[in-house]
Scaffold this motif. Sequence first.
Motif, PDB file in Angstrom:
ATOM      1  N   LEU A  73     -83.731  -6.011  15.835  1.00 55.98           N
ATOM      2  CA  LEU A  73     -83.621  -4.556  15.989  1.00 55.98           C
ATOM      3  C   LEU A  73     -84.542  -3.826  15.020  1.00 55.98           C
ATOM      4  CD1 LEU A  73     -79.785  -4.050  16.547  1.00 55.98           C
ATOM      5  CD2 LEU A  73     -81.621  -3.692  18.201  1.00 55.98           C
ATOM      6  N   ARG A  74     -84.662  -4.352  13.820  1.00 56.28           N
ATOM      7  CA  ARG A  74     -85.567  -3.706  12.865  1.00 56.28           C
ATOM      8  C   ARG A  74     -87.017  -3.861  13.292  1.00 56.28           C
ATOM      9  NH1 ARG A  74     -82.840  -5.238   6.955  1.00 56.28           N
ATOM     10  NH2 ARG A  74     -81.099  -3.758   7.131  1.00 56.28           N
ATOM     11  N   ALA A  75     -87.340  -4.987  13.924  1.00 54.86           N
ATOM     12  CA  ALA A  75     -88.698  -5.163  14.439  1.00 54.86           C
ATOM     13  C   ALA A  75     -89.026  -4.111  15.492  1.00 54.86           C
ATOM     14  CB  ALA A  75     -88.860  -6.567  15.023  1.00 54.86           C
ATOM     15  N   ILE A  76     -88.008  -3.646  16.216  1.00 57.23           N
ATOM     16  CA  ILE A  76     -88.220  -2.598  17.220  1.00 57.23           C
ATOM     17  C   ILE A  76     -88.268  -1.222  16.574  1.00 57.23           C
ATOM     18  CG2 ILE A  76     -87.349  -1.551  19.341  1.00 57.23           C
ATOM     19  CD1 ILE A  76     -85.837  -4.114  19.888  1.00 57.23           C
ATOM     20  N   THR A  77     -87.288  -0.936  15.726  1.00 56.12           N
ATOM     21  CA  THR A  77     -87.094   0.437  15.262  1.00 56.12           C
ATOM     22  C   THR A  77     -88.029   0.853  14.135  1.00 56.12           C
ATOM     23  OG1 THR A  77     -85.334  -0.289  13.746  1.00 56.12           O
ATOM     24  CG2 THR A  77     -84.682   0.396  15.965  1.00 56.12           C
ATOM     25  N   LEU A  78     -88.320  -0.040  13.194  1.00 50.66           N
ATOM     26  CA  LEU A  78     -89.106   0.370  12.027  1.00 50.66           C
ATOM     27  C   LEU A  78     -90.520   0.825  12.389  1.00 50.66           C
ATOM     28  CD1 LEU A  78     -87.970  -2.161   9.270  1.00 50.66           C
ATOM     29  CD2 LEU A  78     -87.226   0.186   9.648  1.00 50.66           C
ATOM     30  N   PRO A  79     -91.268   0.134  13.280  1.00 54.30           N
ATOM     31  CA  PRO A  79     -92.586   0.667  13.647  1.00 54.30           C
ATOM     32  C   PRO A  79     -92.514   2.034  14.326  1.00 54.30           C
ATOM     33  CG  PRO A  79     -92.420  -1.652  14.241  1.00 54.30           C
ATOM     34  CD  PRO A  79     -91.045  -1.214  13.863  1.00 54.30           C
ATOM     35  N   ILE A  80     -91.487   2.252  15.133  1.00 53.09           N
ATOM     36  CA  ILE A  80     -91.344   3.551  15.799  1.00 53.09           C
ATOM     37  C   ILE A  80     -91.037   4.632  14.779  1.00 53.09           C
ATOM     38  CG2 ILE A  80     -89.973   4.849  17.483  1.00 53.09           C
ATOM     39  CD1 ILE A  80     -89.553   2.254  19.005  1.00 53.09           C
ATOM     40  N   ARG A  81     -90.215   4.308  13.783  1.00 51.07           N
ATOM     41  CA  ARG A  81     -89.896   5.280  12.745  1.00 51.07           C
ATOM     42  C   ARG A  81     -91.066   5.510  11.802  1.00 51.07           C
ATOM     43  NH1 ARG A  81     -84.529   3.004  10.089  1.00 51.07           N
ATOM     44  NH2 ARG A  81     -84.961   4.748   8.661  1.00 51.07           N
ATOM     45  N   ARG A  82     -91.907   4.477  11.647  1.00 50.70           N
ATOM     46  CA  ARG A  82     -92.990   4.548  10.667  1.00 50.70           C
ATOM     47  C   ARG A  82     -94.189   5.341  11.162  1.00 50.70           C
ATOM     48  NH1 ARG A  82     -96.289   5.443   7.757  1.00 50.70           N
ATOM     49  NH2 ARG A  82     -97.208   4.270   6.010  1.00 50.70           N
TER      50      ARG A  82
ATOM     51  N   LEU B 283     -84.600  10.710  14.286  1.00 49.13           N
ATOM     52  CA  LEU B 283     -85.210   9.569  14.964  1.00 49.13           C
ATOM     53  C   LEU B 283     -84.438   8.287  14.677  1.00 49.13           C
ATOM     54  CD1 LEU B 283     -87.550   8.533  16.692  1.00 49.13           C
ATOM     55  CD2 LEU B 283     -88.899   8.286  14.597  1.00 49.13           C
ATOM     56  N   ARG B 284     -83.960   8.142  13.445  1.00 43.49           N
ATOM     57  CA  ARG B 284     -83.179   6.943  13.102  1.00 43.49           C
ATOM     58  C   ARG B 284     -81.932   6.844  13.969  1.00 43.49           C
ATOM     59  NH1 ARG B 284     -78.865   5.428  10.050  1.00 43.49           N
ATOM     60  NH2 ARG B 284     -78.399   7.592   9.482  1.00 43.49           N
ATOM     61  N   LEU B 285     -81.260   7.971  14.181  1.00 44.42           N
ATOM     62  CA  LEU B 285     -80.043   7.962  14.992  1.00 44.42           C
ATOM     63  C   LEU B 285     -80.370   7.858  16.481  1.00 44.42           C
ATOM     64  CD1 LEU B 285     -77.980  10.660  13.066  1.00 44.42           C
ATOM     65  CD2 LEU B 285     -77.663   8.185  13.027  1.00 44.42           C
ATOM     66  N   VAL B 286     -81.494   8.415  16.895  1.00 51.03           N
ATOM     67  CA  VAL B 286     -81.908   8.294  18.299  1.00 51.03           C
ATOM     68  C   VAL B 286     -82.031   6.822  18.684  1.00 51.03           C
ATOM     69  CG1 VAL B 286     -83.853   8.612  19.874  1.00 51.03           C
ATOM     70  CG2 VAL B 286     -83.034  10.537  18.516  1.00 51.03           C
TER      71      VAL B 286
ATOM     72  N   ASN C  16     -81.213  22.103   4.057  1.00 52.91           N
ATOM     73  CA  ASN C  16     -80.510  22.888   5.083  1.00 52.91           C
ATOM     74  C   ASN C  16     -81.358  23.086   6.338  1.00 52.91           C
ATOM     75  OD1 ASN C  16     -78.218  23.228   3.442  1.00 52.91           O
ATOM     76  ND2 ASN C  16     -79.131  25.032   2.458  1.00 52.91           N
ATOM     77  N   ARG C  17     -82.277  22.163   6.569  1.00 58.51           N
ATOM     78  CA  ARG C  17     -83.116  22.224   7.767  1.00 58.51           C
ATOM     79  C   ARG C  17     -82.994  20.922   8.555  1.00 58.51           C
ATOM     80  NH1 ARG C  17     -86.887  26.358   7.854  1.00 58.51           N
ATOM     81  NH2 ARG C  17     -87.070  27.555   5.937  1.00 58.51           N
ATOM     82  N   PHE C  18     -83.468  20.984   9.773  1.00 57.00           N
ATOM     83  CA  PHE C  18     -83.461  19.807  10.634  1.00 57.00           C
ATOM     84  C   PHE C  18     -84.416  18.757  10.093  1.00 57.00           C
ATOM     85  CE2 PHE C  18     -85.652  17.624  14.151  1.00 57.00           C
ATOM     86  CZ  PHE C  18     -84.584  16.940  14.683  1.00 57.00           C
ATOM     87  N   SER C  19     -83.987  17.489  10.109  1.00 58.73           N
ATOM     88  CA  SER C  19     -84.817  16.380   9.646  1.00 58.73           C
ATOM     89  C   SER C  19     -85.175  15.504  10.837  1.00 58.73           C
ATOM     90  CB  SER C  19     -84.071  15.561   8.578  1.00 58.73           C
ATOM     91  OG  SER C  19     -84.779  14.367   8.291  1.00 58.73           O
ATOM     92  N   TRP C  20     -86.465  15.482  11.185  1.00 60.57           N
ATOM     93  CA  TRP C  20     -86.914  14.648  12.290  1.00 60.57           C
ATOM     94  C   TRP C  20     -86.746  13.168  11.964  1.00 60.57           C
ATOM     95  CZ3 TRP C  20     -87.780  14.147  17.175  1.00 60.57           C
ATOM     96  CH2 TRP C  20     -88.515  13.068  17.645  1.00 60.57           C
ATOM     97  N   THR C  21     -86.980  12.790  10.706  1.00 55.87           N
ATOM     98  CA  THR C  21     -86.866  11.388  10.312  1.00 55.87           C
ATOM     99  C   THR C  21     -85.448  10.868  10.513  1.00 55.87           C
ATOM    100  OG1 THR C  21     -88.619  11.693   8.663  1.00 55.87           O
ATOM    101  CG2 THR C  21     -87.200   9.765   8.412  1.00 55.87           C
ATOM    102  N   GLU C  22     -84.464  11.625  10.074  1.00 57.94           N
ATOM    103  CA  GLU C  22     -83.071  11.207  10.235  1.00 57.94           C
ATOM    104  C   GLU C  22     -82.664  11.237  11.703  1.00 57.94           C
ATOM    105  OE1 GLU C  22     -79.141  10.024   9.221  1.00 57.94           O
ATOM    106  OE2 GLU C  22     -81.129   9.822   8.297  1.00 57.94           O
TER     107      GLU C  22
END
Length: 444
Positions: free
Chosen positions: A52-61, A108-111, A100-106
Amino acid sequence: MAVPESAKGYAVNTSQWWAAPEEEETPELQWPKNVRVFDQMRRQDAQVVSTLRAITLPIRRTTYRIDPNGARDEITQHVADNLGLNIVGDSGRPVLRTRNRFSWTEHLRLVLTMLPFGHSFFEPVYRVENGKAHLRKLEWRPPRTISKIDVAPDGGLIAIEQFSAKPGEKDPRIEVKNLVAYVNDREGGNWLGQSAIRPAYKYWLLKDRALRVQAQTLDRNGMGVPVYTASQLPDNLDSTEYVKRQNEEIAAGLKIAKGLRSGDNSGASIAYGAKIDMKGVEGDLPDADKPIRYYDEQMARAVLAHFLNLGTETGSWALGSTFADFFTLSLQTVAMQIADVTNQHVIEDLVDYNWGPEEPAPKLVFDEIGSRHPATAESIARLADAGAITLDDPLEAHLRNQYSLPAADPSSARERTTKTQTGQTPTPARSEPEQRPQGSWPGS
């Protein structure tokens, strides 16, 4: 010819949708029980976690940006500020403070939890400041909290319901207009999606059993099994007394055998003539390593991550590189799906709230994931000399993004000077920036 404006068929039988998801034959993987199973798989098994990390980490990076896409500068800037991302060609602009703003990084992790669970739902929350709607957050609705999904006969999503947070309260219902739904491999009205680790389930289950047997084999046979042999009793005992004393000694010996442990102070005291032996396994023990490695390989194959099996399934680096390239294409597809949903249900909704549905909207784009390398200055120069490319402002903006350089500022541009071969005073290479001939490179 009449234009068809409604459908007669259906994509899902809503009367049976929640009664028995007939697509899944394994009982423990039928919704909602499968949520718990997939959660166990992604937390407990090292191979599943690494896959799962092999899938998600490049997309997040990879880097995500906002492409104007024909939208006005004001709208593009508003969307970029709300998502906390840079605009294409303007990587030097500082991003607004994130508190207090939207975080795209966080977000994407939950997406990406849609990969193990099959779906990931979000509820957008806005705030209104100075007459404009601003995206404050996209609240995640965990799969384990969802109690029902309402689906229209045509397969469209109507709403989702959650288990109530407090006993006695009504289950919260969130309509589709207030939802952002990321679903993996949705077919028809199946808004639960397909888990990316569903094909790995049987191998995970068999591996778990093999590991337990292997642990028991080591535990039971690492030291041997203690066996107590009772001593020879006197022959002058009558049968009743003989049986009684024999049973007593056997019971005492069993207690000694069960309590025998290895250690500095371990030992046993037995009667004269009795024996205690450490019995090992006669013959060969079953080799659990081979099936466990096989199960790991199959779990990696389930998501096209064949390269994780280098050294076990194959030792060819060239073949592993081919596997990695093919795997990268699958990551591109997942990232494109995420960007597509974000464009439709986050960015366009934000533009609709502020400027109306007729206004052109920018879009989310991302750098290519994988093996493509940025063009070098030498290759750009050769392509320009060959007339294959035109040195223009969009190309300059692209290269500035590739090399993380600040955006061009014509008002502060300086003339580049070159030294003659005779060592004379440096001469300007060009005049004012705005007098650059068409197709020439800035500073050339």
